[in-house]
Design a protein around this motif. Sequence first.
Motif, PDB file in Angstrom:
ATOM      1  N   ASP A 189       0.636  -0.964   0.151  1.00  0.00           N
ATOM      2  CA  ASP A 189       0.123   0.114  -0.063  1.00  0.00           C
ATOM      3  C   ASP A 189       1.103   1.502   0.154  1.00  0.00           C
ATOM      4  N   LEU A 190       1.775   1.311   0.508  1.00  0.00           N
ATOM      5  CA  LEU A 190       2.949   2.318   0.795  1.00  0.00           C
ATOM      6  C   LEU A 190       3.064   2.620  -0.740  1.00  0.00           C
ATOM      7  N   VAL A 191       3.550   1.638  -1.876  1.00  0.00           N
ATOM      8  CA  VAL A 191       4.308   2.575  -2.889  1.00  0.00           C
ATOM      9  C   VAL A 191       2.772   3.121  -3.868  1.00  0.00           C
ATOM     10  N   GLU A 192       1.752   2.554  -3.075  1.00  0.00           N
ATOM     11  CA  GLU A 192       0.590   2.872  -4.203  1.00  0.00           C
ATOM     12  C   GLU A 192       0.384   4.630  -3.238  1.00  0.00           C
ATOM     13  N   GLU A 193       0.694   4.930  -2.084  1.00  0.00           N
ATOM     14  CA  GLU A 193       0.275   5.575  -1.774  1.00  0.00           C
ATOM     15  C   GLU A 193       1.422   6.601  -2.317  1.00  0.00           C
ATOM     16  N   LEU A 194       2.270   6.611  -1.851  1.00  0.00           N
ATOM     17  CA  LEU A 194       3.221   6.662  -2.765  1.00  0.00           C
ATOM     18  C   LEU A 194       3.255   7.648  -4.330  1.00  0.00           C
ATOM     19  N   LYS A 195       2.968   6.836  -5.047  1.00  0.00           N
ATOM     20  CA  LYS A 195       2.514   7.142  -6.336  1.00  0.00           C
ATOM     21  C   LYS A 195       1.329   8.385  -6.997  1.00  0.00           C
ATOM     22  N   LYS A 196       0.121   8.464  -5.431  1.00  0.00           N
ATOM     23  CA  LYS A 196      -0.720   8.980  -5.700  1.00  0.00           C
ATOM     24  C   LYS A 196       0.182  10.397  -5.581  1.00  0.00           C
ATOM     25  N   LEU A 197       0.927  10.612  -4.611  1.00  0.00           N
ATOM     26  CA  LEU A 197       1.005  11.510  -4.210  1.00  0.00           C
ATOM     27  C   LEU A 197       2.785  12.399  -5.553  1.00  0.00           C
ATOM     28  N   GLY A 198       2.774  11.735  -6.214  1.00  0.00           N
ATOM     29  CA  GLY A 198       3.804  12.027  -7.593  1.00  0.00           C
ATOM     30  C   GLY A 198       5.521  10.324  -7.315  1.00  0.00           C
ATOM     31  N   ILE A 199       5.264  10.479  -6.406  1.00  0.00           N
ATOM     32  CA  ILE A 199       6.878   9.811  -5.692  1.00  0.00           C
ATOM     33  C   ILE A 199       6.689   7.967  -6.202  1.00  0.00           C
ATOM     34  N   ARG A 200       7.808   8.092  -7.169  1.00  0.00           N
ATOM     35  CA  ARG A 200       7.860   6.994  -7.373  1.00  0.00           C
ATOM     36  C   ARG A 200       9.016   5.598  -6.233  1.00  0.00           C
ATOM     37  N   SER A 201       8.681   4.970  -5.452  1.00  0.00           N
ATOM     38  CA  SER A 201       9.317   4.242  -5.032  1.00  0.00           C
ATOM     39  C   SER A 201      10.252   3.506  -5.216  1.00  0.00           C
ATOM     40  N   ALA A 202      10.893   3.616  -4.514  1.00  0.00           N
ATOM     41  CA  ALA A 202      12.177   2.957  -5.391  1.00  0.00           C
ATOM     42  C   ALA A 202      12.553   1.421  -5.216  1.00  0.00           C
ATOM     43  N   LEU A 203      11.716   0.473  -4.450  1.00  0.00           N
ATOM     44  CA  LEU A 203      10.814  -0.853  -5.021  1.00  0.00           C
ATOM     45  C   LEU A 203      10.920  -0.718  -5.831  1.00  0.00           C
ATOM     46  N   LEU A 204       9.867   0.022  -7.177  1.00  0.00           N
ATOM     47  CA  LEU A 204       9.629  -0.441  -7.988  1.00  0.00           C
ATOM     48  C   LEU A 204      10.903  -0.930  -9.104  1.00  0.00           C
ATOM     49  N   ASP A 205      11.853   0.451  -8.900  1.00  0.00           N
ATOM     50  CA  ASP A 205      13.435   0.321  -9.783  1.00  0.00           C
ATOM     51  C   ASP A 205      14.083  -0.874  -9.167  1.00  0.00           C
ATOM     52  N   GLU A 206      14.118  -1.349  -8.176  1.00  0.00           N
ATOM     53  CA  GLU A 206      14.821  -2.476  -7.499  1.00  0.00           C
ATOM     54  C   GLU A 206      14.074  -3.873  -8.432  1.00  0.00           C
ATOM     55  N   LYS A 207      12.909  -4.130  -8.010  1.00  0.00           N
ATOM     56  CA  LYS A 207      12.015  -5.266  -8.674  1.00  0.00           C
ATOM     57  C   LYS A 207      12.401  -5.454  -9.939  1.00  0.00           C
ATOM     58  N   LYS A 208      12.496  -4.222 -10.869  1.00  0.00           N
ATOM     59  CA  LYS A 208      12.651  -4.513 -12.707  1.00  0.00           C
ATOM     60  C   LYS A 208      14.307  -4.209 -12.172  1.00  0.00           C
ATOM     61  N   ASP A 209      15.269  -3.874 -11.671  1.00  0.00           N
ATOM     62  CA  ASP A 209      16.299  -4.797 -12.218  1.00  0.00           C
ATOM     63  C   ASP A 209      16.203  -5.921 -11.224  1.00  0.00           C
ATOM     64  N   GLN A 210      15.914  -6.697 -10.376  1.00  0.00           N
ATOM     65  CA  GLN A 210      15.710  -7.826 -10.667  1.00  0.00           C
ATOM     66  C   GLN A 210      14.751  -8.969 -11.830  1.00  0.00           C
ATOM     67  N   ASP A 211      14.603  -8.524 -12.225  1.00  0.00           N
ATOM     68  CA  ASP A 211      12.794  -8.833 -13.115  1.00  0.00           C
ATOM     69  C   ASP A 211      13.803  -9.411 -14.244  1.00  0.00           C
ATOM     70  N   SER A 212      14.779  -7.922 -14.814  1.00  0.00           N
ATOM     71  CA  SER A 212      15.350  -7.991 -15.857  1.00  0.00           C
ATOM     72  C   SER A 212      16.736  -8.617 -15.931  1.00  0.00           C
ATOM     73  N   LYS A 213      17.202  -9.269 -14.966  1.00  0.00           N
ATOM     74  CA  LYS A 213      18.046 -10.085 -14.647  1.00  0.00           C
ATOM     75  C   LYS A 213      17.872 -12.112 -15.130  1.00  0.00           C
TER      76      LYS A 213
END
Length: 157
Positions: free
Chosen positions: A133-157
């Motif tokens: 939920d925190l990722v979603e709430e931050l997104k509503k504020l225009g803040i991209r959670s660094a965890l999304l980038d970390e997950k994307k990096d892991q998925d691309s490996k």
Amino acid sequence: MSGSLGRVAAALLRSGRGAGGGGLRSPGVRAAGSGGGGSGSAEQLDALVKKDKVVVFLKGTPEQPQCGFSNAVVQILRLHGVRDYAAYNVLDDPQLRQGIKDYSNWPTIPQVYLDGEFVGGCDILLQMHQNGDLVEELKKLGIRSALLDEKKDQDSK
């Protein structure tokens, strides 16, 4: 501090994600002063919680939290890459400490506000972190959670 909360805070510190950089101020974090007399009035508190997208009332500072719960909130925000937020040290001002409890009708510190709305304390922020939920709430504020980038990096490996 509860066992699971302590383990989360300890894990964040061990991973280096929560390391405060030797007391140096994190970019964007404003350790706001309490402002002196009358800082616990409802009008002043209303202005404080609405001044920034993310506002935290804690014991100590983000660089040197003075309790485990405040430390855990700071670590969770760092884990998500939230660097631009206002932090108010309630230990500097007894009126602020009591005033924010009265304002939110919440008996404990730390307290987290997102876009002027009271979210809760450490346990609620931790739960929001764990369930996404925190990722979603931050997104509503225009803040991209660094965890999304970390997950994307892991998925691309």
